[in-house]
Scaffold this motif. Sequence first.
Motif, mmCIF file in Angstrom:
data_model
loop_
_atom_site.group_PDB
_atom_site.id
_atom_site.type_symbol
_atom_site.label_atom_id
_atom_site.label_comp_id
_atom_site.label_asym_id
_atom_site.label_seq_id
_atom_site.Cartn_x
_atom_site.Cartn_y
_atom_site.Cartn_z
ATOM 1 N N ALA A 167 0.860 -1.189 0.000
ATOM 2 C CA ALA A 167 0.000 0.000 0.000
ATOM 3 C C ALA A 167 0.891 1.232 0.000
ATOM 4 O O ALA A 167 2.032 1.185 0.453
ATOM 5 N N ASP A 168 0.361 2.346 -0.492
ATOM 6 C CA ASP A 168 1.144 3.577 -0.577
ATOM 7 C C ASP A 168 0.190 4.763 -0.419
ATOM 8 O O ASP A 168 -0.705 4.947 -1.247
ATOM 9 N N MET A 169 0.365 5.516 0.676
ATOM 10 C CA MET A 169 -0.518 6.664 0.914
ATOM 11 C C MET A 169 0.295 7.808 1.504
ATOM 12 O O MET A 169 1.217 7.582 2.281
ATOM 13 N N GLY A 203 2.788 9.379 -10.501
ATOM 14 C CA GLY A 203 2.544 8.151 -9.748
ATOM 15 C C GLY A 203 3.200 6.946 -10.380
ATOM 16 O O GLY A 203 4.013 7.069 -11.303
ATOM 17 N N HIS A 204 2.826 5.777 -9.868
ATOM 18 C CA HIS A 204 3.475 4.522 -10.272
ATOM 19 C C HIS A 204 2.539 3.366 -9.978
ATOM 20 O O HIS A 204 1.641 3.485 -9.132
ATOM 21 N N GLY A 205 2.794 2.245 -10.646
ATOM 22 C CA GLY A 205 2.071 1.031 -10.326
ATOM 23 C C GLY A 205 2.498 0.503 -8.962
ATOM 24 O O GLY A 205 3.608 0.784 -8.509
ATOM 25 N N SER A 242 -1.748 8.214 -7.327
ATOM 26 C CA SER A 242 -1.775 9.592 -7.803
ATOM 27 C C SER A 242 -1.195 10.409 -6.669
ATOM 28 O O SER A 242 -1.761 10.423 -5.573
ATOM 29 N N GLU A 243 -0.034 11.037 -6.887
ATOM 30 C CA GLU A 243 0.682 11.672 -5.777
ATOM 31 C C GLU A 243 1.439 12.938 -6.167
ATOM 32 O O GLU A 243 2.663 12.998 -6.068
ATOM 33 N N PRO A 244 0.700 13.974 -6.585
ATOM 34 C CA PRO A 244 1.392 15.229 -6.871
ATOM 35 C C PRO A 244 1.856 15.903 -5.575
ATOM 36 O O PRO A 244 1.352 15.587 -4.498
ATOM 37 N N ILE A 250 -0.047 14.732 -1.500
ATOM 38 C CA ILE A 250 -1.228 13.924 -1.183
ATOM 39 C C ILE A 250 -1.212 12.755 -2.156
ATOM 40 O O ILE A 250 -1.041 12.945 -3.363
ATOM 41 N N GLU A 251 -1.367 11.551 -1.611
ATOM 42 C CA GLU A 251 -1.252 10.352 -2.441
ATOM 43 C C GLU A 251 -2.292 9.311 -2.060
ATOM 44 O O GLU A 251 -2.484 9.012 -0.885
ATOM 45 N N ASP A 252 -2.924 8.768 -3.077
ATOM 46 C CA ASP A 252 -3.799 7.610 -2.897
ATOM 47 C C ASP A 252 -3.321 6.465 -3.757
ATOM 48 O O ASP A 252 -2.730 6.673 -4.816
#
Length: 359
Positions: A228-230, A292-294, A321-323, A335-337
Amino acid sequence: MGKIHQARRTRLGALMAGHEFDAALITRLVNVRYLTGLASSNAALLVFADGTATLATDGRYAGTAEQVCPDVELIVERAVAMRLTALAAEAGIKRLGVEAHDVTVEQYAELTAIDQGIGLPPLGRLVEELRMVKDEEEIGLLRRACELTDQAFADVLPQLRPGLTERQVGLLLDRRMVDLGADGLAFDTIVASGPNGAIPHHSPGDRPLEAGDLVTMDFGALYRGYHADMTRTVAIGSVADWQKEIYELVRRAQQAGVDAARDGADTREVDAAARDMIKEAGHGDAFPHGLGHGVGLEIHEAPLLGYDKAGRLMDRVPITSEPGVYLAGRGGVRIEDTLVVRADGPELLTKTAKELLVV
Ligand code: ZN
Ligand code: ZN
């Protein structure tokens, strides 16, 4: 699980045949895991074009291999790649694709010395290509990893206060994820407070949180191999106008990135959906990384979302998505989801709210 792995090997075999390989020598451990279920520090897999396969691993993992992939022929051997290459040569294989992005120059010299009759052309990233589109089993594991991440954040948030150091905040998140059931951390947690927030990948240090800081926390749980990545940024005590301004900008850009992540979308256009908004606000130079990335068995995997990287999104591809906007000497916001591209639109896996929180 055995069936899923056999289906993956069959798909790889079909892909190989299209590229005129007779067999493939899989040495990247994460790819061996994807194709067999075996997680280890020493294994290789020989896959024939018809999807049949032979696994080699050493005595430390032999018992686990028998359990997780009983349907694959097993050779217990320390020099896994050498042994499987010799086996392929004995079987009369002429073109054995090797993972050139994994094999060292030294290993390649050893493999080519085994038999003059066998060619060892680069296989390319065929397994990584297969791994990009997840099955529902994998998406389920990723969803669980993201739930643990959301929950850890919700549990740690009330504990944030001035005086705690970045390192202590990081440990609170790490500890909570493991207590909730994570197998470990998806990557080293980032906590960047105040001016450190201007460094996208700041390692947490001794700086204590102070009133008036923005604090960026980028973290994720590891669950059954899935990452997970947040990222969330919160304000401590109070929030200044410039902080509110960049926060709202990043929040809108992040949402634009999520909304653009559709089945069939060009990855450069998804990046641009967020990047153009930040550029128009005059902060283009303050967003120095891709959107972002996979994510999957690796924290960073295909596809990469950047303005210079071509690619196409598809149904069942999880991405982030993490701009961010990073202002040197002042601070920053990211902010990243983690989300999954679906035929009918993006599905968010991390669900923590994104309104600016002042704690
Ligand atoms: Zn992250
Ligand atoms: Zn990320």
